[in-house]
Design a protein around this motif. Sequence first.
Motif, PDB file in Angstrom:
ATOM      1  N   GLU A  75       3.927 -15.280  11.401  1.00  0.00           N
ATOM      2  CA  GLU A  75       4.995 -14.977  12.362  1.00  0.00           C
ATOM      3  C   GLU A  75       5.255 -16.166  13.296  1.00  0.00           C
ATOM      4  OE1 GLU A  75       6.258 -11.578  15.686  1.00  0.00           O
ATOM      5  OE2 GLU A  75       4.297 -11.473  14.679  1.00  0.00           O
ATOM      6  N   GLU A  76       4.234 -16.957  13.553  1.00  0.00           N
ATOM      7  CA  GLU A  76       4.365 -18.105  14.453  1.00  0.00           C
ATOM      8  C   GLU A  76       4.958 -19.336  13.762  1.00  0.00           C
ATOM      9  OE1 GLU A  76       0.437 -18.829  15.832  1.00  0.00           O
ATOM     10  OE2 GLU A  76       0.273 -16.926  16.924  1.00  0.00           O
ATOM     11  N   SER A  77       5.176 -19.260  12.449  1.00  0.00           N
ATOM     12  CA  SER A  77       5.478 -20.482  11.693  1.00  0.00           C
ATOM     13  C   SER A  77       6.861 -20.466  11.060  1.00  0.00           C
ATOM     14  CB  SER A  77       4.425 -20.673  10.598  1.00  0.00           C
ATOM     15  OG  SER A  77       3.128 -20.640  11.164  1.00  0.00           O
ATOM     16  N   PRO A  90      -2.365  -8.303  -1.317  1.00  0.00           N
ATOM     17  CA  PRO A  90      -2.438  -7.864   0.082  1.00  0.00           C
ATOM     18  C   PRO A  90      -2.315  -9.019   1.081  1.00  0.00           C
ATOM     19  CG  PRO A  90      -4.090  -6.723  -1.228  1.00  0.00           C
ATOM     20  CD  PRO A  90      -3.515  -7.786  -2.100  1.00  0.00           C
ATOM     21  N   ALA A  91      -2.904 -10.168   0.768  1.00  0.00           N
ATOM     22  CA  ALA A  91      -2.802 -11.323   1.669  1.00  0.00           C
ATOM     23  C   ALA A  91      -1.362 -11.823   1.740  1.00  0.00           C
ATOM     24  CB  ALA A  91      -3.727 -12.442   1.200  1.00  0.00           C
ATOM     25  N   ILE A  92      -0.698 -11.878   0.590  1.00  0.00           N
ATOM     26  CA  ILE A  92       0.698 -12.333   0.568  1.00  0.00           C
ATOM     27  C   ILE A  92       1.592 -11.334   1.295  1.00  0.00           C
ATOM     28  CG2 ILE A  92       2.678 -12.802  -0.933  1.00  0.00           C
ATOM     29  CD1 ILE A  92       0.522 -15.028  -0.818  1.00  0.00           C
ATOM     30  N   GLU A  93       1.327 -10.047   1.126  1.00  0.00           N
ATOM     31  CA  GLU A  93       2.117  -9.037   1.842  1.00  0.00           C
ATOM     32  C   GLU A  93       1.951  -9.185   3.348  1.00  0.00           C
ATOM     33  OE1 GLU A  93       2.339  -5.392  -1.443  1.00  0.00           O
ATOM     34  OE2 GLU A  93       0.606  -5.513  -0.084  1.00  0.00           O
ATOM     35  N   ALA A  94       0.755  -9.558   3.795  1.00  0.00           N
ATOM     36  CA  ALA A  94       0.526  -9.777   5.229  1.00  0.00           C
ATOM     37  C   ALA A  94       1.360 -10.959   5.725  1.00  0.00           C
ATOM     38  CB  ALA A  94      -0.961 -10.019   5.486  1.00  0.00           C
ATOM     39  N   ILE A  95       1.370 -12.039   4.945  1.00  0.00           N
ATOM     40  CA  ILE A  95       2.187 -13.198   5.320  1.00  0.00           C
ATOM     41  C   ILE A  95       3.663 -12.820   5.370  1.00  0.00           C
ATOM     42  CG2 ILE A  95       3.004 -15.449   4.495  1.00  0.00           C
ATOM     43  CD1 ILE A  95       0.117 -15.924   3.458  1.00  0.00           C
ATOM     44  N   LEU A  96       4.112 -12.061   4.387  1.00  0.00           N
ATOM     45  CA  LEU A  96       5.519 -11.651   4.344  1.00  0.00           C
ATOM     46  C   LEU A  96       5.878 -10.755   5.527  1.00  0.00           C
ATOM     47  CD1 LEU A  96       5.959 -10.982   0.508  1.00  0.00           C
ATOM     48  CD2 LEU A  96       6.845 -12.922   1.833  1.00  0.00           C
ATOM     49  N   ARG A  97       4.945  -9.898   5.944  1.00  0.00           N
ATOM     50  CA  ARG A  97       5.202  -9.067   7.143  1.00  0.00           C
ATOM     51  C   ARG A  97       5.409  -9.958   8.362  1.00  0.00           C
ATOM     52  NH1 ARG A  97       1.113  -5.745   4.926  1.00  0.00           N
ATOM     53  NH2 ARG A  97      -0.463  -6.589   6.356  1.00  0.00           N
ATOM     54  N   GLY A  98       4.598 -11.004   8.461  1.00  0.00           N
ATOM     55  CA  GLY A  98       4.753 -11.929   9.579  1.00  0.00           C
ATOM     56  C   GLY A  98       6.088 -12.639   9.550  1.00  0.00           C
ATOM     57  N   LEU A  99       6.519 -13.064   8.379  1.00  0.00           N
ATOM     58  CA  LEU A  99       7.807 -13.749   8.258  1.00  0.00           C
ATOM     59  C   LEU A  99       8.961 -12.800   8.563  1.00  0.00           C
ATOM     60  CD1 LEU A  99       7.210 -15.940   5.066  1.00  0.00           C
ATOM     61  CD2 LEU A  99       6.945 -16.570   7.475  1.00  0.00           C
ATOM     62  N   ARG A 100       8.809 -11.538   8.143  1.00  0.00           N
ATOM     63  CA  ARG A 100       9.848 -10.541   8.451  1.00  0.00           C
ATOM     64  C   ARG A 100       9.969 -10.340   9.964  1.00  0.00           C
ATOM     65  NH1 ARG A 100      12.223  -5.972   5.889  1.00  0.00           N
ATOM     66  NH2 ARG A 100      10.872  -6.104   4.061  1.00  0.00           N
ATOM     67  N   LYS A 101       8.813 -10.256  10.637  1.00  0.00           N
ATOM     68  CA  LYS A 101       8.812 -10.084  12.093  1.00  0.00           C
ATOM     69  C   LYS A 101       9.451 -11.293  12.783  1.00  0.00           C
ATOM     70  CE  LYS A 101       4.803  -7.038  12.756  1.00  0.00           C
ATOM     71  NZ  LYS A 101       3.443  -6.947  13.332  1.00  0.00           N
ATOM     72  N   ARG A 102       9.133 -12.479  12.286  1.00  0.00           N
ATOM     73  CA  ARG A 102       9.709 -13.688  12.885  1.00  0.00           C
ATOM     74  C   ARG A 102      11.236 -13.664  12.770  1.00  0.00           C
ATOM     75  NH1 ARG A 102       8.141 -18.782  14.324  1.00  0.00           N
ATOM     76  NH2 ARG A 102       9.683 -20.462  14.054  1.00  0.00           N
ATOM     77  N   HIS A 103      11.713 -13.330  11.587  1.00  0.00           N
ATOM     78  CA  HIS A 103      13.161 -13.285  11.366  1.00  0.00           C
ATOM     79  C   HIS A 103      13.821 -12.244  12.273  1.00  0.00           C
ATOM     80  CE1 HIS A 103      16.987 -13.592   9.327  1.00  0.00           C
ATOM     81  NE2 HIS A 103      16.961 -12.301   9.049  1.00  0.00           N
ATOM     82  N   ALA A 104      13.162 -11.086  12.392  1.00  0.00           N
ATOM     83  CA  ALA A 104      13.736  -9.993  13.197  1.00  0.00           C
ATOM     84  C   ALA A 104      13.720 -10.325  14.685  1.00  0.00           C
ATOM     85  CB  ALA A 104      12.966  -8.697  12.940  1.00  0.00           C
ATOM     86  N   SER A 105      12.684 -11.010  15.140  1.00  0.00           N
ATOM     87  CA  SER A 105      12.536 -11.220  16.591  1.00  0.00           C
ATOM     88  C   SER A 105      13.299 -12.438  17.110  1.00  0.00           C
ATOM     89  CB  SER A 105      11.056 -11.349  16.963  1.00  0.00           C
ATOM     90  OG  SER A 105      10.478 -12.471  16.302  1.00  0.00           O
ATOM     91  N   ILE A 106      13.332 -13.541  16.321  1.00  0.00           N
ATOM     92  CA  ILE A 106      14.000 -14.738  16.855  1.00  0.00           C
ATOM     93  C   ILE A 106      15.156 -15.226  15.981  1.00  0.00           C
ATOM     94  CG2 ILE A 106      11.881 -15.474  18.014  1.00  0.00           C
ATOM     95  CD1 ILE A 106      11.556 -17.637  15.896  1.00  0.00           C
ATOM     96  N   GLY A 107      15.409 -14.530  14.882  1.00  0.00           N
ATOM     97  CA  GLY A 107      16.542 -14.895  14.041  1.00  0.00           C
ATOM     98  C   GLY A 107      16.313 -16.091  13.139  1.00  0.00           C
ATOM     99  N   ASP A 108      15.088 -16.636  13.158  1.00  0.00           N
ATOM    100  CA  ASP A 108      14.764 -17.777  12.295  1.00  0.00           C
ATOM    101  C   ASP A 108      14.713 -17.324  10.837  1.00  0.00           C
ATOM    102  OD1 ASP A 108      13.874 -20.369  11.607  1.00  0.00           O
ATOM    103  OD2 ASP A 108      11.802 -19.673  11.562  1.00  0.00           O
TER     104      ASP A 108
END
Length: 360
Positions: A75-77, A90-108
Amino acid sequence: MTESTSQTKIFLTGATGYIGGSVLDRLLHHPSADTFAITVFTRSAEKAKLLEESFGVKAVVGTHADHDKLEALAEESHVVFSCADADDLPAIEAILRGLRKRHASIGDLPIFIHTSGTGVISEPAKGMFASETVYSDLNVEQIKSIPPTALHRNVDLAIVDADIQGYALTYIILPSTIYGLATGPLVDAGISNPQSIQIPNIIRASIDRKQGGVVGLGKALWPDVHIDDVADLYIVLFDAITRDNKGIGHGWEGFYFGENGEHSWYDISKSISVAFVELGIGGTDSPTCFTTEELIKYWGSEDKGNYSGSNSRCRADRGRSIGWKPTKTTTDMLKSIKPEVELLWKKAQAGGGVKLSSSR
Protein backbone atom coordinates in the motif's frame (compact mmCIF):
# COMPACT_ATOMS: atom_id res chain seq x y z
CA MET A 1 18.68 6.61 0.84
CA THR A 2 16.60 9.51 2.16
CA GLU A 3 12.94 9.52 1.32
CA SER A 4 11.18 12.58 -0.09
CA THR A 5 7.89 13.23 -1.81
CA SER A 6 9.62 13.28 -5.21
CA GLN A 7 11.00 9.77 -4.77
CA THR A 8 9.55 6.63 -6.36
CA LYS A 9 8.60 4.22 -3.59
CA ILE A 10 9.62 0.69 -4.55
CA PHE A 11 8.85 -2.52 -2.64
CA LEU A 12 10.80 -5.66 -3.61
CA THR A 13 10.34 -9.21 -2.35
CA GLY A 14 13.00 -11.89 -2.78
CA ALA A 15 15.98 -9.56 -2.23
CA THR A 16 18.10 -12.38 -0.79
CA GLY A 17 17.31 -14.69 -3.71
CA TYR A 18 18.93 -15.35 -7.07
CA ILE A 19 16.58 -13.24 -9.20
CA GLY A 20 15.51 -10.70 -6.59
CA GLY A 21 19.08 -9.99 -5.52
CA SER A 22 20.11 -9.43 -9.14
CA VAL A 23 17.18 -7.06 -9.73
CA LEU A 24 17.91 -5.16 -6.52
CA ASP A 25 21.55 -4.80 -7.54
CA ARG A 26 20.46 -3.16 -10.79
CA LEU A 27 18.04 -0.82 -9.01
CA LEU A 28 20.83 0.24 -6.64
CA HIS A 29 23.08 1.01 -9.64
CA HIS A 30 20.31 2.55 -11.77
CA PRO A 31 21.01 6.03 -13.22
CA SER A 32 17.96 7.27 -11.26
CA ALA A 33 18.81 5.38 -8.03
CA ASP A 34 18.87 8.62 -6.04
CA THR A 35 15.17 9.05 -6.78
CA PHE A 36 14.22 5.59 -5.46
CA ALA A 37 13.05 4.84 -1.93
CA ILE A 38 13.49 1.06 -1.84
CA THR A 39 11.99 -1.26 0.77
CA VAL A 40 12.80 -4.98 0.84
CA PHE A 41 11.38 -7.88 2.81
CA THR A 42 13.58 -10.58 4.35
CA ARG A 43 13.40 -13.33 6.97
CA SER A 44 16.93 -12.60 8.20
CA ALA A 45 17.43 -9.83 10.76
CA GLU A 46 21.17 -10.03 10.09
CA LYS A 47 20.73 -9.50 6.34
CA ALA A 48 18.20 -6.74 7.01
CA LYS A 49 20.81 -4.89 9.06
CA LEU A 50 23.42 -5.30 6.30
CA LEU A 51 20.98 -4.08 3.65
CA GLU A 52 20.18 -0.96 5.64
CA GLU A 53 23.69 -0.12 6.83
CA SER A 54 25.67 -1.03 3.71
CA PHE A 55 23.19 -0.51 0.87
CA GLY A 56 20.85 2.21 2.10
CA VAL A 57 17.59 0.36 1.61
CA LYS A 58 14.83 -0.03 4.16
CA ALA A 59 14.61 -3.69 5.17
CA VAL A 60 11.58 -5.15 6.94
CA VAL A 61 11.96 -8.49 8.69
CA GLY A 62 9.20 -11.00 8.13
CA THR A 63 8.03 -14.05 6.20
CA HIS A 64 5.59 -14.29 3.32
CA ALA A 65 3.08 -15.65 5.81
CA ASP A 66 3.01 -12.15 7.38
CA HIS A 67 0.22 -11.03 5.10
CA ASP A 68 -0.58 -7.86 7.04
CA LYS A 69 3.00 -6.66 6.58
CA LEU A 70 2.96 -7.47 2.86
CA GLU A 71 -0.33 -5.63 2.43
CA ALA A 72 0.88 -2.55 4.30
CA LEU A 73 4.20 -2.38 2.45
CA ALA A 74 2.46 -2.75 -0.92
CA GLU A 75 0.00 0.00 0.00
CA GLU A 76 2.94 2.34 0.66
CA SER A 77 4.57 1.65 -2.72
CA HIS A 78 4.08 2.92 -6.25
CA VAL A 79 6.10 0.02 -7.72
CA VAL A 80 6.23 -3.58 -6.47
CA PHE A 81 8.72 -6.15 -7.72
CA SER A 82 7.62 -9.66 -6.70
CA CYS A 83 10.71 -11.87 -7.04
CA ALA A 84 10.02 -14.55 -4.43
CA ASP A 85 7.79 -17.67 -4.57
CA ALA A 86 5.85 -17.79 -7.85
CA ASP A 87 3.22 -20.08 -6.29
CA ASP A 88 2.40 -18.34 -3.00
CA LEU A 89 -1.12 -17.16 -3.83
CA PRO A 90 -2.01 -15.89 -0.31
CA ALA A 91 1.11 -13.68 -0.27
CA ILE A 92 0.31 -12.27 -3.72
CA GLU A 93 -3.31 -11.66 -2.69
CA ALA A 94 -2.02 -9.68 0.30
CA ILE A 95 0.13 -7.53 -1.98
CA LEU A 96 -2.82 -7.00 -4.32
CA ARG A 97 -5.02 -5.92 -1.39
CA GLY A 98 -2.41 -3.31 -0.54
CA LEU A 99 -2.29 -2.04 -4.11
CA ARG A 100 -6.09 -1.89 -4.23
CA LYS A 101 -6.12 0.18 -1.02
CA ARG A 102 -3.47 2.52 -2.41
CA HIS A 103 -5.46 3.09 -5.58
CA ALA A 104 -8.68 3.67 -3.62
CA SER A 105 -7.16 6.04 -1.07
CA ILE A 106 -4.84 8.25 -3.14
CA GLY A 107 -5.84 7.53 -6.73
CA ASP A 108 -2.39 6.22 -7.67
CA LEU A 109 -2.24 3.52 -10.32
CA PRO A 110 0.56 1.34 -8.93
CA ILE A 111 2.88 -0.85 -11.00
CA PHE A 112 3.19 -4.56 -10.16
CA ILE A 113 6.01 -6.57 -11.79
CA HIS A 114 5.72 -10.24 -10.82
CA THR A 115 8.02 -13.21 -11.39
CA SER A 116 6.38 -16.36 -12.77
CA GLY A 117 8.17 -18.90 -14.96
CA THR A 118 7.94 -20.80 -18.23
CA GLY A 119 6.91 -23.81 -16.16
CA VAL A 120 3.40 -22.42 -16.79
CA ILE A 121 3.65 -23.67 -20.39
CA SER A 122 5.50 -26.90 -19.59
CA GLU A 123 4.15 -30.18 -20.97
CA PRO A 124 4.99 -33.63 -19.53
CA ALA A 125 7.26 -35.66 -21.80
CA LYS A 126 9.51 -37.66 -19.44
CA GLY A 127 12.33 -36.71 -21.78
CA MET A 128 10.97 -38.85 -24.61
CA PHE A 129 10.00 -36.26 -27.25
CA ALA A 130 10.23 -32.60 -28.25
CA SER A 131 6.99 -30.63 -28.42
CA GLU A 132 6.10 -28.72 -31.58
CA THR A 133 4.18 -26.02 -29.71
CA VAL A 134 6.10 -22.75 -29.36
CA TYR A 135 4.54 -19.85 -27.45
CA SER A 136 5.06 -16.18 -28.27
CA ASP A 137 4.35 -13.61 -25.57
CA LEU A 138 2.97 -11.33 -28.28
CA ASN A 139 0.25 -13.90 -29.05
CA VAL A 140 -2.36 -12.90 -26.45
CA GLU A 141 -4.87 -15.56 -27.45
CA GLN A 142 -2.20 -18.22 -27.03
CA ILE A 143 -1.33 -16.83 -23.57
CA LYS A 144 -5.02 -16.83 -22.63
CA SER A 145 -5.32 -20.48 -23.71
CA ILE A 146 -2.95 -21.72 -20.97
CA PRO A 147 -5.06 -23.97 -18.67
CA PRO A 148 -5.97 -22.57 -15.23
CA THR A 149 -4.53 -25.75 -13.70
CA ALA A 150 -1.03 -25.10 -15.11
CA LEU A 151 1.92 -24.49 -12.78
CA HIS A 152 1.98 -20.86 -11.49
CA ARG A 153 -1.26 -20.12 -13.37
CA ASN A 154 -3.54 -19.42 -10.37
CA VAL A 155 -1.17 -16.66 -9.23
CA ASP A 156 -0.75 -15.26 -12.75
CA LEU A 157 -4.53 -15.10 -13.21
CA ALA A 158 -5.04 -13.26 -9.90
CA ILE A 159 -2.50 -10.67 -11.03
CA VAL A 160 -4.07 -10.20 -14.46
CA ASP A 161 -7.46 -9.80 -12.76
CA ALA A 162 -6.08 -6.86 -10.76
CA ASP A 163 -5.17 -5.18 -14.04
CA ILE A 164 -8.61 -5.92 -15.49
CA GLN A 165 -10.24 -4.39 -12.41
CA GLY A 166 -8.16 -1.28 -12.98
CA TYR A 167 -6.45 -0.76 -9.64
CA ALA A 168 -2.94 -1.70 -10.81
CA LEU A 169 -0.89 -2.01 -13.96
CA THR A 170 0.43 -5.57 -13.92
CA TYR A 171 3.34 -7.18 -15.71
CA ILE A 172 4.52 -10.78 -15.44
CA ILE A 173 8.06 -11.86 -16.29
CA LEU A 174 8.46 -15.57 -16.98
CA PRO A 175 12.11 -16.66 -16.81
CA SER A 176 13.06 -20.02 -18.32
CA THR A 177 16.09 -22.15 -17.37
CA ILE A 178 18.20 -19.47 -15.71
CA TYR A 179 21.92 -20.14 -15.55
CA GLY A 180 25.17 -18.49 -14.54
CA LEU A 181 26.55 -17.37 -11.20
CA ALA A 182 25.12 -14.06 -10.02
CA THR A 183 27.77 -11.53 -9.07
CA GLY A 184 27.94 -8.12 -7.43
CA PRO A 185 28.09 -6.42 -4.04
CA LEU A 186 24.98 -8.17 -2.65
CA VAL A 187 26.48 -11.58 -3.44
CA ASP A 188 29.87 -10.52 -2.09
CA ALA A 189 28.21 -9.44 1.16
CA GLY A 190 26.51 -12.83 1.53
CA ILE A 191 23.06 -11.28 1.18
CA SER A 192 21.76 -12.75 -2.07
CA ASN A 193 21.98 -16.27 -3.49
CA PRO A 194 24.43 -16.57 -6.42
CA GLN A 195 23.07 -19.84 -7.84
CA SER A 196 20.09 -21.04 -9.84
CA ILE A 197 17.96 -24.15 -9.26
CA GLN A 198 17.33 -26.35 -12.30
CA ILE A 199 20.82 -27.15 -13.61
CA PRO A 200 22.44 -27.24 -10.14
CA ASN A 201 19.83 -29.75 -8.99
CA ILE A 202 20.68 -32.11 -11.85
CA ILE A 203 24.36 -31.65 -11.01
CA ARG A 204 23.77 -32.41 -7.31
CA ALA A 205 21.82 -35.58 -8.10
CA SER A 206 24.51 -36.62 -10.61
CA ILE A 207 27.27 -36.05 -8.04
CA ASP A 208 25.55 -38.42 -5.63
CA ARG A 209 25.37 -41.18 -8.28
CA LYS A 210 28.86 -40.30 -9.65
CA GLN A 211 27.45 -40.22 -13.17
CA GLY A 212 25.64 -37.57 -15.20
CA GLY A 213 21.92 -38.32 -15.20
CA VAL A 214 19.07 -37.52 -17.58
CA VAL A 215 15.30 -37.97 -17.54
CA GLY A 216 14.30 -40.45 -20.26
CA LEU A 217 16.12 -39.80 -23.50
CA GLY A 218 16.54 -36.08 -22.76
CA LYS A 219 14.76 -35.11 -25.99
CA ALA A 220 12.41 -32.53 -24.48
CA LEU A 221 13.23 -28.84 -25.06
CA TRP A 222 13.39 -25.79 -22.79
CA PRO A 223 14.44 -22.17 -23.32
CA ASP A 224 17.35 -20.70 -21.39
CA VAL A 225 18.48 -17.27 -20.22
CA HIS A 226 21.50 -15.94 -18.33
CA ILE A 227 20.86 -14.39 -14.91
CA ASP A 228 22.34 -11.06 -16.04
CA ASP A 229 20.12 -10.96 -19.12
CA VAL A 230 16.92 -11.78 -17.25
CA ALA A 231 17.72 -9.22 -14.53
CA ASP A 232 18.20 -6.67 -17.30
CA LEU A 233 14.72 -7.52 -18.62
CA TYR A 234 13.18 -6.31 -15.34
CA ILE A 235 14.98 -2.99 -15.67
CA VAL A 236 14.22 -2.55 -19.38
CA LEU A 237 10.55 -3.16 -18.56
CA PHE A 238 10.63 -0.88 -15.51
CA ASP A 239 12.25 1.93 -17.51
CA ALA A 240 9.78 1.51 -20.37
CA ILE A 241 6.78 1.61 -18.01
CA THR A 242 7.96 4.65 -16.09
CA ARG A 243 8.82 6.43 -19.34
CA ASP A 244 5.48 5.75 -21.08
CA ASN A 245 3.16 3.21 -19.47
CA LYS A 246 0.47 3.76 -22.12
CA GLY A 247 2.71 2.33 -24.80
CA ILE A 248 3.73 -0.79 -22.87
CA GLY A 249 1.61 -3.95 -22.75
CA HIS A 250 0.13 -4.84 -19.35
CA GLY A 251 -2.48 -7.27 -18.04
CA TRP A 252 -3.09 -9.87 -20.73
CA GLU A 253 -0.59 -7.98 -22.91
CA GLY A 254 1.89 -7.88 -20.05
CA PHE A 255 3.45 -11.35 -20.21
CA TYR A 256 7.19 -11.21 -20.88
CA PHE A 257 9.09 -14.46 -21.45
CA GLY A 258 12.77 -14.53 -20.49
CA GLU A 259 14.66 -16.61 -23.09
CA ASN A 260 17.58 -16.29 -25.43
CA GLY A 261 17.98 -19.77 -26.85
CA GLU A 262 16.76 -23.32 -26.46
CA HIS A 263 18.33 -26.57 -25.30
CA SER A 264 17.42 -30.21 -24.89
CA TRP A 265 17.77 -31.72 -21.43
CA TYR A 266 20.24 -34.17 -22.95
CA ASP A 267 22.53 -31.24 -23.88
CA ILE A 268 22.72 -30.28 -20.19
CA SER A 269 23.25 -33.82 -18.91
CA LYS A 270 25.88 -34.51 -21.57
CA SER A 271 27.82 -31.40 -20.50
CA ILE A 272 27.59 -32.51 -16.85
CA SER A 273 28.86 -35.97 -17.75
CA VAL A 274 31.80 -34.59 -19.75
CA ALA A 275 32.68 -32.26 -16.85
CA PHE A 276 32.60 -35.25 -14.45
CA VAL A 277 35.15 -37.10 -16.58
CA GLU A 278 37.38 -34.04 -17.04
CA LEU A 279 37.31 -33.25 -13.29
CA GLY A 280 37.87 -36.85 -12.26
CA ILE A 281 34.54 -37.17 -10.45
CA GLY A 282 33.63 -40.41 -12.19
CA GLY A 283 31.26 -41.96 -14.68
CA THR A 284 31.33 -41.86 -18.46
CA ASP A 285 31.02 -38.87 -20.75
CA SER A 286 27.44 -39.83 -21.69
CA PRO A 287 24.56 -39.52 -19.21
CA THR A 288 22.49 -42.46 -18.03
CA CYS A 289 18.77 -42.39 -17.34
CA PHE A 290 17.60 -41.56 -13.82
CA THR A 291 15.62 -44.50 -12.45
CA THR A 292 12.20 -44.01 -10.88
CA GLU A 293 13.81 -44.66 -7.49
CA GLU A 294 16.39 -41.95 -8.14
CA LEU A 295 13.76 -39.42 -9.21
CA ILE A 296 11.96 -40.03 -5.92
CA LYS A 297 15.21 -39.98 -3.93
CA TYR A 298 16.50 -36.71 -5.33
CA TRP A 299 13.33 -34.75 -6.13
CA GLY A 300 10.87 -36.17 -3.60
CA SER A 301 8.53 -37.70 -6.17
CA GLU A 302 8.60 -39.12 -9.68
CA ASP A 303 6.48 -36.23 -11.00
CA LYS A 304 8.84 -33.58 -9.61
CA GLY A 305 11.82 -35.42 -11.02
CA ASN A 306 10.22 -35.68 -14.44
CA TYR A 307 9.94 -31.87 -14.52
CA SER A 308 13.53 -31.97 -15.85
CA GLY A 309 12.22 -33.96 -18.79
CA SER A 310 9.29 -31.73 -19.73
CA ASN A 311 8.86 -29.45 -22.74
CA SER A 312 8.54 -25.68 -22.45
CA ARG A 313 9.04 -23.76 -25.68
CA CYS A 314 8.65 -20.01 -26.12
CA ARG A 315 10.03 -16.86 -27.71
CA ALA A 316 10.59 -13.58 -25.83
CA ASP A 317 9.18 -11.39 -28.60
CA ARG A 318 7.51 -8.83 -26.33
CA GLY A 319 10.63 -8.06 -24.33
CA ARG A 320 12.67 -7.60 -27.49
CA SER A 321 9.95 -5.29 -28.86
CA ILE A 322 10.59 -2.85 -25.99
CA GLY A 323 14.37 -2.88 -26.32
CA TRP A 324 15.58 -5.90 -24.33
CA LYS A 325 18.80 -7.19 -25.90
CA PRO A 326 20.04 -10.38 -24.21
CA THR A 327 23.60 -11.29 -25.11
CA LYS A 328 24.27 -14.74 -23.63
CA THR A 329 23.28 -17.77 -25.72
CA THR A 330 22.70 -21.49 -25.26
CA THR A 331 26.38 -22.02 -26.09
CA ASP A 332 27.25 -19.84 -23.09
CA MET A 333 24.83 -21.87 -20.97
CA LEU A 334 26.56 -25.14 -21.85
CA LYS A 335 29.99 -23.60 -21.20
CA SER A 336 28.80 -22.46 -17.76
CA ILE A 337 28.09 -26.03 -16.61
CA LYS A 338 31.64 -27.19 -15.89
CA PRO A 339 32.41 -24.33 -13.43
CA GLU A 340 29.11 -25.08 -11.63
CA VAL A 341 29.98 -28.80 -11.46
CA GLU A 342 33.37 -27.91 -9.99
CA LEU A 343 31.81 -25.59 -7.40
CA LEU A 344 29.13 -28.06 -6.30
CA TRP A 345 31.63 -30.95 -6.24
CA LYS A 346 33.85 -28.97 -3.87
CA LYS A 347 30.84 -28.22 -1.66
CA ALA A 348 29.86 -31.89 -1.61
CA GLN A 349 33.43 -32.86 -0.73
CA ALA A 350 33.35 -30.34 2.12
CA GLY A 351 30.26 -32.03 3.53
CA GLY A 352 27.54 -30.05 1.82
CA GLY A 353 25.73 -33.18 0.66
CA VAL A 354 23.31 -33.24 -2.26
CA LYS A 355 20.24 -31.49 -0.89
CA LEU A 356 18.26 -30.16 -3.84
CA SER A 357 16.66 -26.71 -3.92
CA SER A 358 12.91 -26.33 -4.46
CA SER A 359 12.12 -25.83 -8.16
CA ARG A 360 10.34 -22.87 -9.76
